[in-house]
Design an enzyme around this catalytic site. Structure first.
Site, PDB file in Angstrom:
ATOM      1  N   ASP A  63      67.371   4.633  20.208  1.00 40.29           N
ATOM      2  CA  ASP A  63      66.289   5.731  19.312  1.00 40.29           C
ATOM      3  C   ASP A  63      64.955   5.470  18.774  1.00 40.29           C
ATOM      4  OD1 ASP A  63      65.639   8.028  18.394  1.00 40.29           O
ATOM      5  OD2 ASP A  63      66.687   7.619  16.254  1.00 40.29           O
TER       6      ASP A  63
ATOM      7  N   ASP B 207      62.071  11.874  21.480  1.00 33.59           N
ATOM      8  CA  ASP B 207      62.741  10.781  20.807  1.00 33.59           C
ATOM      9  C   ASP B 207      64.131  11.435  20.948  1.00 33.59           C
ATOM     10  OD1 ASP B 207      64.017  10.892  18.274  1.00 33.59           O
ATOM     11  OD2 ASP B 207      64.169  12.901  17.702  1.00 33.59           O
TER      12      ASP B 207
END
Length: 475
Positions: free
Chosen positions: A245, A57
């Site tokens: 992201d 992440d």
């Protein structure tokens, strides 16, 4: 002649050693998963090491692991079973774009591949809400962003910082290749820690500079639907940030930008079957029964994100409908020519988020040391996948105006704001105190002068009276 032959052998040996050293300074890890659930890799945590699946992440900085039974988690880390686990006693609460976690900060040892173990910070999750995903098969999350957004206060050292401190010969950067395999409707990928792997991309890597070291925050200067620019104030594309992201599925756009994209796209879509309104908002799937999947894709326009490369140059990330239209893998396996699809673009109240539906099309290099993100055409076709041909990176070209000026003004962190407010209030208080003392001193001096004037007047009046009395008594 003997010398020349030895020299050749030496040079060949040096090249071999250099190539081997480069392999030693680069770790290649296999990624599993899919865009909807995220991509993960396996790593050992604790002593003895327990293998766990970590979601990669880049939209957060904390590394966290389930330490108790959670919803949608099939196993968890028993901190009490690790002899190297060291709790700090500091509680942590982290909110993500989807879900939240609560836990305790600690330190423990990690092991990547065949590397020696090293110590790093970890958040032990004891409760969560809407965080773990059913059937996603990961029990932990590795935050790949910078320290400044770590919880609770921006001082927790992120995983990659700890890794580089332990292995300083590695380059401070990592790259991703995410692939879709249409033959069996599966997804996979590779995570390269320590830099890049040239055979995973073709052409050159185009770099976008980061605005600052927090998220991987870059700048978009334009968005096009089909051949049409949205023609909006370019700062709106980056309101209030544009981050890359890997922990987000969709391409998420600020509300005004999203609404404009949908308006233009609806005008360009050419289908005999009506597309339901809830499809555009992501609330329901669209299952065109009589429309072959290939024809459905052809009815939608391409989408182009123009990225600022410098003050004078830009490049494009060009997406075809195959990227932003999710295919339901389960339904596709059952009925390939009449699949259900989900719209992979959604609105956002936290700026633009370039999620996996975009990243899966490219080779992406998170150059932490260079404070930039690089994009290149992926070589997923080496594994029999031609998806990279559906999306591509254009070469850099000159910009008509400074594209970095499209950046939305950065909001300073709350500590800086509070500090500035405190300093301003202190300054006001100081000014008030100084003015009060000045007024008091001025009043005191004025009072003294007034009293002195009154005294002189009284004396003069008294002397005149005496003189008059004396004169009157004079014969």
């Amino acid at each position: 002649m003997q010398f020349s032959f030895s020299l050749v052998l030496y040079l060949i040996g040096q090249l071999f050693v250099q190539a081997f050293a480069e392999d030693l300074n680069r770790i290649v890890l296999r990624l599993e998963g899919e865009p909807v659930n995220g991509f993960y890799f396996t790593m050992n945590l604790g002593t003895p090491g327990k293998p766990l699946n970590f979601l990669i992440d880049t939209g957060s900085s904390n590394t966290a692991v389930a330490c108790a039974n959670q919803d949608n988690v099939n196993e968890w880390f028993g901190s009490g079973n690790s002899s190297s686990y060291e709790p700090s006693g500091v509680d942590v609460s982290i909110s993500y774009m989807q879900g939240e976690i609560k836990g305790t900060l600690a330190n423990d040892v990690f092991q990547l591949g065949n590397m020696s173990s090293f110590e790093a910070a970890v958040t032990c999750i004891y409760s969560s809400k809407n965080f773990f995903i059913k059937d996603a098969n990961w029990q932990a999350i590795l935050g790949g962003a910078y320290r400044s957004i770590s919880h609770p206060d921006g001082t927790v050292e992120p995983f990659f910082d700890s890794f580089i401190h332990r292995y300083p010969s590695f380059y401070d950067g990592f790259s991703l290749q995410l692939c879709y395999h249409p033959t069996n409707m599966t997804h996979s990928g590779l995570l390269i820690i320590g830099g890049i792997q040239p055979d995973l991309y073709s052409g050159s890597i185009n770099f976008a500079p980061l605005r600052k070291k927090w998220y991987y925050d870059i700048v978009l200067s334009d968005i096009q639907v089909g051949e049409n620019s949205l023609n909006m104030n370019c700062q709106e594309y980056n309101n209030d940030r544009t981050i890359v992201d890997t922990g987000t599925t969709n391409l998420r756009l600020p509300k005004q930008v999203f609404d404009r994209v949908i308006t233009v796209m609806k005008d360009l879509v050419n289908l005999d079957t009506e597309v339901p309104d809830k499809f555009w908002t992501g609330e329901e799937l669209f299952c065109p029964e009589q429309v072959p999947l290939s024809d459905f894709y052809k009815a939608f326009p391409k989408l182009t994100l123009t990225v600022a490369a410098s003050e004078s140059a830009v490049f494009d990330l060009v997406l075809n409908p195959e990227q932003y239209l999710h295919v339901s893998s389960q339904l596709l396996r059952q009925q390939r020519e009449a699949a259900c699809l989900k719209f992979g673009i959604s609105d956002s109240n936290q700026g633009t988020v370039i999620g996996v539906v975009v990243l899966e099309s490219f080779f992406v290099f998170f150059d932490r040391n260079g404070s930039q993100v690089g994009f290149a055409n992926s070589s997923c076709s080496n594994s029999g996948d031609d998806r990279h041909q559906w999306a591509y990176v254009t070469p850099q070209r000159a910009a008509s105006a400074n594209p970095l000026s499209c950046a939305y003004p950065l909001l300073r962190d709350s500590w800086t704001v509070l500090t500035d407010i405190s300093v301003a209030l202190l300054a006001v208080v100081c000014v008030v105190i100084v003015l009060t003392f000045a007024f008091y001193a001025w009043s005191k001096v004025r009072r003294k002068r007034r009293n002195a004037t009154l005294t002189e007047d009284e004396l003069t009046s008294s002397d005149d009276s005496k003189l008059v009395t004396s004169a009157d008594s004079d014969p």
